[in-house]
Design a protein around this motif. Structure first.
Motif, PDB file in Angstrom:
ATOM      1  N   GLY A 272       0.809  -1.226   0.234  1.00 47.79           N
ATOM      2  CA  GLY A 272      -0.087   0.070   0.010  1.00 47.79           C
ATOM      3  C   GLY A 272       0.756   1.252  -0.100  1.00 47.79           C
ATOM      4  O   GLY A 272       1.718   1.491   0.830  1.00 47.79           O
ATOM      5  N   PRO A 273       0.608   2.380  -0.800  1.00 42.99           N
ATOM      6  CA  PRO A 273       1.439   3.398  -1.060  1.00 42.99           C
ATOM      7  C   PRO A 273       1.350   4.328   0.133  1.00 42.99           C
ATOM      8  O   PRO A 273       2.264   4.908   0.709  1.00 42.99           O
ATOM      9  CB  PRO A 273       0.619   4.246  -2.249  1.00 42.99           C
ATOM     10  CG  PRO A 273      -0.235   3.155  -2.924  1.00 42.99           C
ATOM     11  CD  PRO A 273      -0.614   2.171  -1.895  1.00 42.99           C
ATOM     12  N   ASP A 274       0.318   4.404   1.131  1.00 43.23           N
ATOM     13  CA  ASP A 274       0.067   5.118   2.256  1.00 43.23           C
ATOM     14  C   ASP A 274       0.772   4.536   3.377  1.00 43.23           C
ATOM     15  O   ASP A 274       0.842   4.936   4.457  1.00 43.23           O
ATOM     16  CB  ASP A 274      -1.367   5.417   2.722  1.00 43.23           C
ATOM     17  CG  ASP A 274      -1.848   4.338   3.035  1.00 43.23           C
ATOM     18  OD1 ASP A 274      -1.440   3.119   2.542  1.00 43.23           O
ATOM     19  OD2 ASP A 274      -3.165   4.349   3.454  1.00 43.23           O
ATOM     20  N   VAL A 275       1.376   3.370   3.395  1.00 42.08           N
ATOM     21  CA  VAL A 275       2.472   2.668   4.405  1.00 42.08           C
ATOM     22  C   VAL A 275       3.674   2.553   3.956  1.00 42.08           C
ATOM     23  O   VAL A 275       4.506   1.380   4.345  1.00 42.08           O
ATOM     24  CB  VAL A 275       1.547   1.536   5.039  1.00 42.08           C
ATOM     25  CG1 VAL A 275       0.319   1.874   5.793  1.00 42.08           C
ATOM     26  CG2 VAL A 275       1.079   0.440   3.865  1.00 42.08           C
TER      27      VAL A 275
ATOM     28  N   PRO B 293      -0.845  -2.889   4.095  1.00 43.81           N
ATOM     29  CA  PRO B 293      -1.767  -1.711   4.553  1.00 43.81           C
ATOM     30  C   PRO B 293      -2.562  -2.045   5.333  1.00 43.81           C
ATOM     31  O   PRO B 293      -3.699  -1.376   5.515  1.00 43.81           O
ATOM     32  CB  PRO B 293      -2.247  -1.602   3.290  1.00 43.81           C
ATOM     33  CG  PRO B 293      -2.435  -2.722   2.304  1.00 43.81           C
ATOM     34  CD  PRO B 293      -1.020  -3.594   2.835  1.00 43.81           C
ATOM     35  N   ASP B 294      -2.675  -3.295   5.980  1.00 46.32           N
ATOM     36  CA  ASP B 294      -3.858  -3.618   7.104  1.00 46.32           C
ATOM     37  C   ASP B 294      -3.326  -3.623   8.503  1.00 46.32           C
ATOM     38  O   ASP B 294      -2.533  -4.577   8.856  1.00 46.32           O
ATOM     39  CB  ASP B 294      -4.384  -5.127   6.659  1.00 46.32           C
ATOM     40  CG  ASP B 294      -5.687  -5.496   7.325  1.00 46.32           C
ATOM     41  OD1 ASP B 294      -5.681  -5.565   8.565  1.00 46.32           O
ATOM     42  OD2 ASP B 294      -6.643  -5.878   6.823  1.00 46.32           O
ATOM     43  N   SER B 295      -3.544  -2.864   9.493  1.00 40.10           N
ATOM     44  CA  SER B 295      -3.222  -2.596  10.626  1.00 40.10           C
ATOM     45  C   SER B 295      -3.501  -3.914  11.454  1.00 40.10           C
ATOM     46  O   SER B 295      -2.606  -4.376  12.325  1.00 40.10           O
ATOM     47  CB  SER B 295      -3.925  -1.559  11.500  1.00 40.10           C
ATOM     48  OG  SER B 295      -3.373  -1.024  12.660  1.00 40.10           O
ATOM     49  N   ALA B 296      -4.684  -4.527  11.214  1.00 44.67           N
ATOM     50  CA  ALA B 296      -5.104  -5.662  12.008  1.00 44.67           C
ATOM     51  C   ALA B 296      -4.305  -7.020  11.679  1.00 44.67           C
ATOM     52  O   ALA B 296      -3.714  -7.856  12.583  1.00 44.67           O
ATOM     53  CB  ALA B 296      -6.654  -5.996  11.724  1.00 44.67           C
TER      54      ALA B 296
END
Length: 409
Positions: free
Chosen positions: A58-61, A66-69
């Motif tokens: 994911g670009p925003d990470v 990109p999945d916190s869980a």
């Protein structure tokens, strides 16, 4: 092509082309980079449809998970086929384009280059490890699960950006017949072009602005950089100085190391069926050494590389969409905070080994055993003698490597 699938493709293209970098006349992306971006974000390029490259990058990470869980637990992402998991957390796909073809550096006596945590995308065939890496997940049954190159090609041929493909590579270049392998190589090269683009590698962190004398690091960040380069020995594998011709540092030397990361007991790969994981919970990830063994190298070559994984870039290591978003670190995602990683480097050989791998407070009273204790790096980490404040200063510096910094923030 079914109407629903056509609608999905059209939506994907519309969303991506709405970004400023891809608008008509936009200066940021070349046609090849635009094509690579469309391929990277196309959720139809899996079997069943629904999984794009961006699901794991994911670009925003920072182009990683990109999945916190998921990151908080096993940190390994589910493939397109429900219930199938790989064995490692997603590495960052940005700031990776300078990795050379995998080779043994006789002077430094170490393996350098390639892509994936174990270097198996060597780059020898295409002379480009990043392009070879981009080809891997599409055909991996534990990831995007498309059965063959023709299957990938056919999906692209039916997409709304098929014309752009032939604009970039020439008329007739989207050949799903006898020259499908050549077409597939173009897919890999296109994605690699996007992954090398200024959009994916903007060099806009606070550190970059400081290098250009456009911003100031805080006293704590400066202390962290000094420790990073000195007492903490981080820069030995994550160089922080400008490269040839003044190039900004990438914070990786593209080598391999065994830092002694413990097993991530929450890794779902341990519970995978024998078809995918015949060793079950006894599985041990051997990294580079395992790949070299499978590639046919002699025991004298692969045995000393067992347990080693590629040194990742530290750029965007703390990039996250919100302060409470959890990122995972290490090849298996064992660590959940930068502070925990730095503390591990500092105290791995100081604290005793935990009696149980599931100790509720690792890093406080003990550390679990390494997943593989052979070839452990004991020269550059394990007993650094850092104070609590010094550990925190290094974390502060690492956060200054996040792109998108604006003055006053």
């Amino acid at each position: 092509m079914k109407p629903v699938a056509m609608l999905v493709c059209a939506v994907v293209v519309a969303v991506i082309l709405s970004a400023p970098a891809l608008q008509a006349g936009g200066p940021s992306l070349s046609p090849k980079e635009q094509l690579g971006k469309l391929l990277f974000f196309d959720t139809n390029l899996s079997m069943p449809a629904g999984q794009s490259c961006a699901v794991c990058h994911g670009p925003d990470v920072g182009f990683t998970g990109p999945d916190s869980a998921l990151n908080e637990g096993g940190a390994v992402y589910e493939g397109a086929e429900k219930g199938r998991f790989g064995n490692r957390k997603p590495p960052a796909s940005s700031y990776a384009g300078a990795s050379p073809v995998l080779h043994f550096d006789k002077k430094e006596k170490t393996w350098v280059g390639g892509m994936f945590w174990d270097g198996r995308a060597t780059g020898k065939r295409l002379k480009d490890p990043l392009a070879e890496q981009a080809q891997g997940p599409f055909l991996n049954p534990l990831e995007q699960n498309i059965p063959d190159e023709k299957g990938v090609c056919s999906k692209i041929k039916a997409s709304s950006y098929a014309a752009l493909f032939e604009k970039v590579w020439g008329k007739g270049s989207l050949d799903c017949g006898k020259r499908v392998s050549t077409t597939y190589d173009r897919v890999g090269r296109s994605i690699a072009a996007y992954e090398r683009s200024r959009e994916a590698n903007p060099f806009t962190s606070k550190f970059d602005l400081w290098l250009r004398k456009q911003a100031d690091l805080s006293d704590e960040e400066k202390q962290g950089l000094k420790l990073f380069d000195g007492k903490a020995k981080c820069a030995k594998c994550h160089p922080s100085k400008r490269g040839p011709k003044g190039r900004a540092p990438l914070f990786t030397d593209f080598t391999y190391d065994n830092i002694g990361v413990p097993k991530n007991l929450k890794n779902p790969f341990y519970a995978m069926p024998a078809q995918w994981n015949p060793e079950g919970s006894a599985f041990v990830d051997t990294g580079l050494g395992g790949f070299l063994k499978e590639a046919g190298h002699k025991a004298s070559v692969y045995e000393r590389e067992m347990g080693k994984f590629k040194v990742p870039t530290l750029r965007n290591v703390d990039q996250r969409p919100a302060p409470d978003f959890v990122k995972a670190f290490g090849h298996n995602g064992y660590f959940k905070t930068l502070k925990e990683v730095v503390h591990f480097y500092n105290t791995r050989d100081v604290l005793p080994r935990c009696e149980k791998a599931s100790d509720p407070k690792p890093g406080v009273n003990c550390w679990p055993e390494p997943e593989l204790a052979t070839n452990l790096n004991r020269e550059e980490l394990g007993d650094l003698g850092l104070t609590e404040d010094e550990e925190q200063a290094i974390v502060a510096f690492l956060k200054a490597l996040t792109d998108g910094y604006t003055k006053g923030r």
